[in-house]
Structures are given as C-alpha cells and as structure tokens.
Design a protein around this motif. Structure first.
Motif, PDB file in Angstrom:
ATOM      1  N   LEU A  22       7.672  25.373  41.269  1.00  0.00           N
ATOM      2  CA  LEU A  22       8.675  24.948  42.239  1.00  0.00           C
ATOM      3  C   LEU A  22       8.860  23.433  42.204  1.00  0.00           C
ATOM      4  O   LEU A  22       9.988  22.931  42.291  1.00  0.00           O
ATOM      5  N   ASP A  23       7.759  22.693  42.069  1.00  0.00           N
ATOM      6  CA  ASP A  23       7.849  21.234  41.957  1.00  0.00           C
ATOM      7  C   ASP A  23       8.626  20.833  40.699  1.00  0.00           C
ATOM      8  O   ASP A  23       9.441  19.905  40.739  1.00  0.00           O
ATOM      9  N   MET A  24       8.388  21.550  39.604  1.00  0.00           N
ATOM     10  CA  MET A  24       9.112  21.265  38.368  1.00  0.00           C
ATOM     11  C   MET A  24      10.607  21.546  38.538  1.00  0.00           C
ATOM     12  O   MET A  24      11.447  20.795  38.050  1.00  0.00           O
ATOM     13  N   PHE A  25      10.940  22.601  39.250  1.00  0.00           N
ATOM     14  CA  PHE A  25      12.336  22.924  39.506  1.00  0.00           C
ATOM     15  C   PHE A  25      12.995  21.825  40.333  1.00  0.00           C
ATOM     16  O   PHE A  25      14.085  21.355  40.011  1.00  0.00           O
ATOM     17  N   GLU A  26      12.304  21.391  41.379  1.00  0.00           N
ATOM     18  CA  GLU A  26      12.862  20.347  42.252  1.00  0.00           C
ATOM     19  C   GLU A  26      13.055  19.032  41.514  1.00  0.00           C
ATOM     20  O   GLU A  26      14.011  18.301  41.776  1.00  0.00           O
ATOM     21  N   SER A  27      12.153  18.702  40.587  1.00  0.00           N
ATOM     22  CA  SER A  27      12.245  17.436  39.864  1.00  0.00           C
ATOM     23  C   SER A  27      13.230  17.498  38.697  1.00  0.00           C
ATOM     24  O   SER A  27      13.538  16.477  38.103  1.00  0.00           O
ATOM     25  N   GLY A  28      13.683  18.688  38.332  1.00  0.00           N
ATOM     26  CA  GLY A  28      14.609  18.827  37.223  1.00  0.00           C
ATOM     27  C   GLY A  28      13.941  19.120  35.893  1.00  0.00           C
ATOM     28  O   GLY A  28      14.609  19.277  34.876  1.00  0.00           O
ATOM     29  N   ARG A  29      12.595  19.184  35.863  1.00  0.00           N
ATOM     30  CA  ARG A  29      11.884  19.488  34.619  1.00  0.00           C
ATOM     31  C   ARG A  29      11.957  20.967  34.263  1.00  0.00           C
ATOM     32  O   ARG A  29      11.637  21.360  33.154  1.00  0.00           O
ATOM     33  N   LEU A  30      12.389  21.792  35.209  1.00  0.00           N
ATOM     34  CA  LEU A  30      12.529  23.226  34.983  1.00  0.00           C
ATOM     35  C   LEU A  30      13.883  23.650  35.523  1.00  0.00           C
ATOM     36  O   LEU A  30      14.276  23.230  36.619  1.00  0.00           O
ATOM     37  N   SER A  31      14.611  24.426  34.766  1.00  0.00           N
ATOM     38  CA  SER A  31      15.887  24.928  35.261  1.00  0.00           C
ATOM     39  C   SER A  31      15.828  26.450  35.318  1.00  0.00           C
ATOM     40  O   SER A  31      15.138  27.088  34.518  1.00  0.00           O
ATOM     41  N   LEU A  32      16.538  27.009  36.264  1.00  0.00           N
ATOM     42  CA  LEU A  32      16.568  28.449  36.457  1.00  0.00           C
ATOM     43  C   LEU A  32      17.996  28.941  36.331  1.00  0.00           C
ATOM     44  O   LEU A  32      18.931  28.292  36.810  1.00  0.00           O
ATOM     45  N   THR A  33      18.144  30.065  35.704  1.00  0.00           N
ATOM     46  CA  THR A  33      19.441  30.717  35.625  1.00  0.00           C
ATOM     47  C   THR A  33      19.315  32.040  36.364  1.00  0.00           C
ATOM     48  O   THR A  33      18.357  32.779  36.151  1.00  0.00           O
ATOM     49  N   ALA A  34      20.252  32.295  37.250  1.00  0.00           N
ATOM     50  CA  ALA A  34      20.170  33.519  38.037  1.00  0.00           C
ATOM     51  C   ALA A  34      21.545  34.141  38.171  1.00  0.00           C
ATOM     52  O   ALA A  34      22.554  33.453  38.180  1.00  0.00           O
ATOM     53  N   ASP A  35      21.561  35.444  38.277  1.00  0.00           N
ATOM     54  CA  ASP A  35      22.786  36.185  38.483  1.00  0.00           C
ATOM     55  C   ASP A  35      22.815  36.627  39.939  1.00  0.00           C
ATOM     56  O   ASP A  35      22.078  37.528  40.330  1.00  0.00           O
ATOM     57  N   SER A  36      23.599  35.942  40.736  1.00  0.00           N
ATOM     58  CA  SER A  36      23.772  36.216  42.170  1.00  0.00           C
ATOM     59  C   SER A  36      22.483  36.045  42.982  1.00  0.00           C
ATOM     60  O   SER A  36      22.267  36.713  43.978  1.00  0.00           O
ATOM     61  N   VAL A  37      21.588  35.167  42.551  1.00  0.00           N
ATOM     62  CA  VAL A  37      20.363  34.869  43.293  1.00  0.00           C
ATOM     63  C   VAL A  37      20.422  33.420  43.737  1.00  0.00           C
ATOM     64  O   VAL A  37      20.753  32.535  42.949  1.00  0.00           O
ATOM     65  N   ASP A  38      20.097  33.173  45.010  1.00  0.00           N
ATOM     66  CA  ASP A  38      20.133  31.817  45.552  1.00  0.00           C
ATOM     67  C   ASP A  38      18.940  31.025  45.042  1.00  0.00           C
ATOM     68  O   ASP A  38      17.799  31.321  45.387  1.00  0.00           O
ATOM     69  N   ILE A  39      19.183  30.034  44.190  1.00  0.00           N
ATOM     70  CA  ILE A  39      18.107  29.171  43.687  1.00  0.00           C
ATOM     71  C   ILE A  39      18.341  27.731  44.135  1.00  0.00           C
ATOM     72  O   ILE A  39      17.925  26.792  43.478  1.00  0.00           O
ATOM     73  N   SER A  40      18.986  27.577  45.276  1.00  0.00           N
ATOM     74  CA  SER A  40      19.266  26.254  45.806  1.00  0.00           C
ATOM     75  C   SER A  40      17.989  25.588  46.300  1.00  0.00           C
ATOM     76  O   SER A  40      16.945  26.226  46.443  1.00  0.00           O
ATOM     77  N   GLY A  41      18.095  24.291  46.558  1.00  0.00           N
ATOM     78  CA  GLY A  41      16.971  23.555  47.137  1.00  0.00           C
ATOM     79  C   GLY A  41      16.513  24.167  48.444  1.00  0.00           C
ATOM     80  O   GLY A  41      15.315  24.210  48.741  1.00  0.00           O
ATOM     81  N   HIS A  42      17.462  24.673  49.226  1.00  0.00           N
ATOM     82  CA  HIS A  42      17.118  25.318  50.505  1.00  0.00           C
ATOM     83  C   HIS A  42      16.276  26.577  50.267  1.00  0.00           C
ATOM     84  O   HIS A  42      15.294  26.817  50.967  1.00  0.00           O
ATOM     85  N   ALA A  43      16.652  27.363  49.246  1.00  0.00           N
ATOM     86  CA  ALA A  43      15.892  28.572  48.932  1.00  0.00           C
ATOM     87  C   ALA A  43      14.474  28.217  48.483  1.00  0.00           C
ATOM     88  O   ALA A  43      13.509  28.894  48.846  1.00  0.00           O
ATOM     89  N   ILE A  44      14.347  27.150  47.704  1.00  0.00           N
ATOM     90  CA  ILE A  44      13.029  26.705  47.244  1.00  0.00           C
ATOM     91  C   ILE A  44      12.182  26.247  48.432  1.00  0.00           C
ATOM     92  O   ILE A  44      11.000  26.583  48.528  1.00  0.00           O
ATOM     93  N   ALA A  45      12.778  25.494  49.352  1.00  0.00           N
ATOM     94  CA  ALA A  45      12.051  25.044  50.548  1.00  0.00           C
ATOM     95  C   ALA A  45      11.590  26.243  51.372  1.00  0.00           C
ATOM     96  O   ALA A  45      10.465  26.255  51.885  1.00  0.00           O
ATOM     97  N   ASP A  46      12.442  27.262  51.499  1.00  0.00           N
ATOM     98  CA  ASP A  46      12.053  28.472  52.237  1.00  0.00           C
ATOM     99  C   ASP A  46      10.880  29.174  51.560  1.00  0.00           C
ATOM    100  O   ASP A  46       9.960  29.655  52.228  1.00  0.00           O
ATOM    101  N   LEU A  47      10.907  29.228  50.225  1.00  0.00           N
ATOM    102  CA  LEU A  47       9.826  29.860  49.488  1.00  0.00           C
ATOM    103  C   LEU A  47       8.517  29.099  49.683  1.00  0.00           C
ATOM    104  O   LEU A  47       7.466  29.702  49.920  1.00  0.00           O
TER     105      LEU A  47
END
Length: 69
Positions: A22-47
C-alpha cells in the motif's frame, strides 16, 4: 486449528506485506490496474484503517482472559 500465537504471527507477516504494498502504491512505485474496482487514495486509506482495526481486535484476543475469582 491454530493457536492464538500462531494466528498472530501469521497475521503480522501478512499485515507487513500488505502495508508495504500500500505504501508503494501511494508513493507511485507500484501501480494497479483494475476493472471497476476503486483503487483511489481514499480506498487505500480505508483499507489501511481496516488493517489497524483488525490489529486492535487481534491484540484484544491475544491477551489472556481474566478469570473472575
């Protein structure tokens, strides 16, 4: 069936790996591709919040129960 210490040990390993990703995603070192799944910063914070809530639940369960006299 696992004992409480085994469960806590396994959860901590999984938790550490998930937080790192999750930290890597937030920093931009990891990217996620999703089909109709919320991968926004808000979704990450909730997780992350859910992980911390589960940590608290595990901590409460890991403590030995008090025995009434």
């Amino acid at each position: 069936m696992e004992t409480n210490p085994e469960f806590v040990r396994r959860w901590r390993g999984l938790r550490e790996m998930l937080i790192q990703q999750l930290d890597m995603f937030e920093s931009g070192r990891l990217s996620l591709t999703a089909d109709s799944v919320d991968i926004s910063g808000h979704a990450i914070a909730d997780l992350k919040r859910s992980i911390l809530d589960f940590d608290a639940l595990i901590s409460e369960g890991a403590q030995p129960a008090e025995v009434a006299p």
